[in-house]
Design a protein around this motif. Structure first.
Motif, PDB file in Angstrom:
ATOM      1  N   ARG A 134       1.053  41.629  48.444  1.00  0.00           N
ATOM      2  CA  ARG A 134       2.500  41.735  48.683  1.00  0.00           C
ATOM      3  C   ARG A 134       2.830  41.485  50.150  1.00  0.00           C
ATOM      4  O   ARG A 134       3.797  40.770  50.468  1.00  0.00           O
ATOM      5  CB  ARG A 134       2.982  43.125  48.244  1.00  0.00           C
ATOM      6  N   THR A 146       5.020  38.108  51.575  1.00  0.00           N
ATOM      7  CA  THR A 146       6.312  38.339  52.228  1.00  0.00           C
ATOM      8  C   THR A 146       6.254  38.086  53.730  1.00  0.00           C
ATOM      9  O   THR A 146       7.253  38.262  54.422  1.00  0.00           O
ATOM     10  CB  THR A 146       6.809  39.775  51.965  1.00  0.00           C
ATOM     11  N   VAL A 190      11.008  41.123  46.594  1.00  0.00           N
ATOM     12  CA  VAL A 190      10.112  42.233  46.910  1.00  0.00           C
ATOM     13  C   VAL A 190      10.808  43.581  46.760  1.00  0.00           C
ATOM     14  O   VAL A 190      10.176  44.582  46.370  1.00  0.00           O
ATOM     15  CB  VAL A 190       9.533  42.063  48.330  1.00  0.00           C
TER      16      VAL A 190
END
Length: 411
Positions: free
Chosen positions: A260, A264, A389
């Motif tokens: 993640r 991002t 996200v």
């Protein structure tokens, strides 16, 4: 120590569903170095909010890890139906002190060696390859959830192999492990989970007593039979339970959080993709600091009245350690503590705890992440998130800090 000082300490309700670990930790830091926290069931405990205070707490010999020293358990206020009891009322090295802690830890240090872990690398790489091969088959409308299909089986397969857990038991084991970290379970589910996990682990020990192998369950049994490092049956199954839970839950979250973070932060992903093994090591360490797998870890209990940052804390009261929160403490990690930066100069983090209870499985977690992450991005260099996200649901837990799903497009 005065009651007036205690009365001035702010109180915060800790979100039992863990919807915003880092925002909550920042709010706690703003309230002060020591705060009172309300847990599920209106149970009030203390929390320290800075890196330095947590580092001092985990090395303080006047503060116990043994849940039997918690005054709320002694008084009967905390019962076996409390949602968080499965994380606290166990009999292993995590919940013991002094000589007892060393006695329970020694058998594991003798069997769970760095060499034994490093020997797992070829099997780990083969396991990761198999999982990467299978990812396209799990796609629905081009989207794959990496949490159940990659981040979970990588550590689960390895820890179950280490302890020789039969393959057909592993799905149910995962469900039992997951349930102890959740705070949205009923009292009946809490009791049932504790009963079933005892039954399962007793069966595992009986199986390995009858059929020995080159595994840690057999090794721990043999040490006891040789009279070198004897554990009671309860201590043995709780030690195995510790590794089956901590041995995959935290690494699962580490892999999810690492993916993640990279997806991002495309500039950081580019650095990693163009780097070497040392660069991926920096990715893992920065993920551990910036988004540690453990949100809040219960608990520690003073053996006498103590004072922390000028706040009096009575003997037997519980103190919480917000591990993921202190990873972004600007007093320790600088003004850019809230930024994910794999080029950051190395600084000590507390993702694996510290002091005499520092995590024995840290070398396995690091190995798994350092193998899984670069292999994933090498195979699927155009990997991308399939949802914003901020829409990724969190694991409903005040303990686990991770996303409950990680939908991606393989590219």
């Amino acid at each position: 120590m005065t009651d007036s000082v205690t009365a001035e300490v702010p109180t915060i309700h800790l979100d039992p569903l863990g919807t915003d670990h880092h925002g909550e930790a920042a709010r706690m830091r703003e309230l002060g170095p020591v705060v009172r926290v309300i847990l599920p069931g209106d149970v009030t405990v203390w929390a320290v909010t800075t890196h330095e205070l947590v580092a001092q707490l985990v090395t303080n010999p006047l503060v116990s890890k043994d849940w039997r020293n918690w005054s709320k358990i002694q008084s009967g206020e905390i019962t076996d139906e409390w949602p968080l009891v499965g994380m606290i009322k166990v009999t292993n090295m995590v919940t013991s002190d002094g000589d007892t802690h060393q006695r329970l830890r020694r058998p594991v240090t003798r069997t769970f060696t760095r060499g034994r872990v490093e020997d797992l690398r070829p099997r780990l790489e083969a396991n990761v390859t198999e999982l990467l091969d299978a990812l396209p088959s799990h796609a629905v409308d081009g989207v794959v959830d990496l949490r159940p299909h990659f981040a979970y089986p990588v550590p689960m397969n390895m820890i179950c192999e280490l302890f020789a857990v039969p393959v057909e038991w592993r799905r149910r084991l995962r469900e039992l492990v997951e349930s102890i970290f959740l705070t949205n379970v009923t009292p009946e589910e809490v009791v049932a989970t504790q009963r079933e996990r005892h039954e399962l682990l007793n069966r595992l020990v009986d199986l390995r007593r009858a059929e020995r192998g080159d595994d840690l369950t057999s090794a721990l049994i043999e040490l006891g039979e040789q009279g070198e490092e004897t554990l009671t049956q309860e201590e043995l199954i709780d030690t195995i339970w510790l590794f089956l839970t901590a041995g995959h839950e935290t690494t699962l979250s580490l892999i999810v959080n690492g993916v993640r973070a990279l997806l991002t932060h495309p500039e950081q992903l580019e650095l990693a993709m163009n780097g070497d093994a040392a660069t991926w090591h920096a990715v893992v360490e920065e993920t551990l600091r910036w988004d540690a797998p453990i949100g809040n870890f219960p608990a520690r209990y003073p053996l006498a009245d103590i004072e922390i940052a000028g706040v009096p804390i009575a003997k037997g009261e519980a103190i919480l350690a917000p591990y993921s929160g202190v990873g972004r403490d600007p007093e320790h990690h600088g003004d850019g503590a809230a930024e994910f930066d794999i080029t950051r100069p190395p600084s000590k983090h507390l993702a694996f705890g510290g002091g005499p209870h520092v995590c024995l499985g840290a070398h396995l977690a690091r190995l798994e992440a350092n193998v899984a992450l670069p292999m994933l991005f090498a195979r699927y260099p155009n990997l991308s998130l399939a949802a914003p996200v901020d829409e990724l649901p969190p694991v409903p837990s005040f303990f686990s800090n991770s996303a409950a799903s990680l939908p991606v497009r393989l590219g």
